[in-house]
Design an enzyme around this catalytic site. Structure first.
Site, PDB file in Angstrom:
ATOM      1  N   SER A  25     -23.823   6.877  13.808  1.00 65.69           N
ATOM      2  CA  SER A  25     -24.620   8.096  13.959  1.00 65.69           C
ATOM      3  C   SER A  25     -25.724   8.122  12.908  1.00 65.69           C
ATOM      4  CB  SER A  25     -23.736   9.348  13.823  1.00 65.69           C
ATOM      5  OG  SER A  25     -23.203   9.426  12.509  1.00 65.69           O
ATOM      6  N   GLY A  26     -26.611   9.103  13.048  1.00 61.09           N
ATOM      7  CA  GLY A  26     -27.617   9.363  12.024  1.00 61.09           C
ATOM      8  C   GLY A  26     -28.545   8.204  11.739  1.00 61.09           C
ATOM      9  N   ASP A  74     -13.549   0.777   6.550  1.00 60.63           N
ATOM     10  CA  ASP A  74     -13.367   2.043   5.840  1.00 60.63           C
ATOM     11  C   ASP A  74     -13.681   1.788   4.374  1.00 60.63           C
ATOM     12  OD1 ASP A  74     -12.612   4.403   4.680  1.00 60.63           O
ATOM     13  OD2 ASP A  74     -10.586   4.441   5.512  1.00 60.63           O
ATOM     14  N   ASN A 101     -25.369   1.621   4.042  1.00 58.76           N
ATOM     15  CA  ASN A 101     -25.890   2.916   4.458  1.00 58.76           C
ATOM     16  C   ASN A 101     -24.876   4.046   4.421  1.00 58.76           C
ATOM     17  OD1 ASN A 101     -27.600   4.840   6.304  1.00 58.76           O
ATOM     18  ND2 ASN A 101     -25.698   4.474   7.451  1.00 58.76           N
ATOM     19  N   TYR A 170     -14.295  19.119 -11.514  1.00 57.11           N
ATOM     20  CA  TYR A 170     -15.059  18.571 -10.381  1.00 57.11           C
ATOM     21  C   TYR A 170     -16.174  19.511  -9.947  1.00 57.11           C
ATOM     22  CZ  TYR A 170     -16.053  16.830  -5.653  1.00 57.11           C
ATOM     23  OH  TYR A 170     -16.664  16.339  -4.524  1.00 57.11           O
TER      24      TYR A 170
END
Length: 313
Positions: A25-26, A74, A101, A170
């Site tokens: 995607s994208g 992954d 990417n 965080y």
């Protein structure tokens, strides 16, 4: 070199083999579609195989004779990174373009399978390990390129070696900025090491500007209420298209005049940094240029991933 550079300027890519992470995607998808249209064999390195297969189907429907394959990867799992590299190298002995990417942006505090903060582990360490696992194949391919996709968000990042995993306090956007700064430090240091051994491989960094992709909506909405998802979707209304956002990546991957070590992004007509527009060479901040930090990050990244670029020593 910038002006109104667009996909019509991309040289024929027939015979080239390209790996693009996060390409279902994208920006990754747009880059894959265009490179397939220019004749390249494109490997979609994706976490979700169903979405990867759907992306490949769409590319084949748009591009007659497209050479597209799907492979599982992954980046939040170093075993998956090694499995991908082993599977790739069992099939092919060349790799013309590696486009790092894939990424995740501003999620709640989570960890990768290996215990790293999710953004640093995915955006930086996963790609560091992938590049290291494939470096010998890249070195054996004439005029190979490595493209590292960063972000203007590197400007809000610092490398906190004492708290890389954000175990203490965080802050999701600061953590995202750290991961994107790490991308640039890695890209520049990799280019220096390639130059030192006289390698016929270039490493070029880029950023998409403000582009409408599911990184914005999904990343900001991960684990959040409808409000968080809505903010991400609202942001996309003001962004340029994913196809425009992919132009810096395509420029970095294919522009013949690039020497290696450049940072590519949207520019104004005057050639200045922008978040929208056509791609050209832009500038990154001083922290990204710190060679001592880059060397230390390299060593730490090797230790954390157990991946060493011995071919560059």
């Amino acid at each position: 070199m910038a002006g109104t550079w667009n996909v019509t300027k991309i040289p024929d890519q027939t015979g080239k083999r390209v790996v693009i992470t996060g390409s279902n995607s994208g920006i990754g998808y747009e880059a894959a579609r265009v490179l397939a249209d220019r004749g390249a064999q494109v490997i979609l390195a994706v976490r979700n195989l169903d979405r990867g297969n759907e992306a490949a189907r769409r590319i084949r429907a748009e591009v007659s004779g497209a050479q597209v394959e799907i492979m599982p990867l992954d980046l939040a799992d170093l075993d998956s990174v090694q499995s991908f590299a082993d599977a790739y190298q069992s099939k092919w002995d060349t790799l013309d373009i590696l486009i790092n990417n894939a990424g995740i942006m501003a999620p709640p505090h989570r960890q990768t399978k290996d215990g790293f903060e999710l953004q640093f582990g995915t955006n930086h360490l996963g790609h560091f390990a992938l590049t290291g696992r494939l470096i010998n194949t890249l070195l054996s391919t004439p005029s190979a390129r490595i493209v590292v996709v960063s972000s203007a968000a590197h400007n809000m990042g610092t490398i906190d070696f004492d708290n890389l995993n954000w175990a203490d306090g965080y802050r999701r956007w600061r953590a995202y900025g750290q991961s994107k700064l790490a991308n640039l430090l890695f890209a520049y240091e990799l280019q220096r090491r390639l130059e030192q051994i006289g390698a016929d491989v270039k490493c070029i960094a880029c950023h998409p500007g403000f582009a409408a992709t599911n990184l914005t909506a999904a990343g900001m909405g991960l684990g959040k209420s409808w409000l968080g998802k809505g903010i991400g979707g609202f942001a996309n209304v003001f962004a340029q298209s994913a196809s425009m956002g992919a132009l810096p990546t395509l420029y970095a991957a294919t522009e013949p005049r690039l020497q290696g070590g450049e940072y590519i992004g949207p520019t104004t007509r005057g050639g200045k940094n922008s978040m929208r527009g056509y791609p050209g060479v832009v500038s990154s901040n001083q922290r990204s240029m710190d060679q001592e930090v880059a060397k230390r990050l390299w060593v730490v990244s090797e230790e954390l991933t157990d991946v060493r670029f011995t071919a560059l020593d």
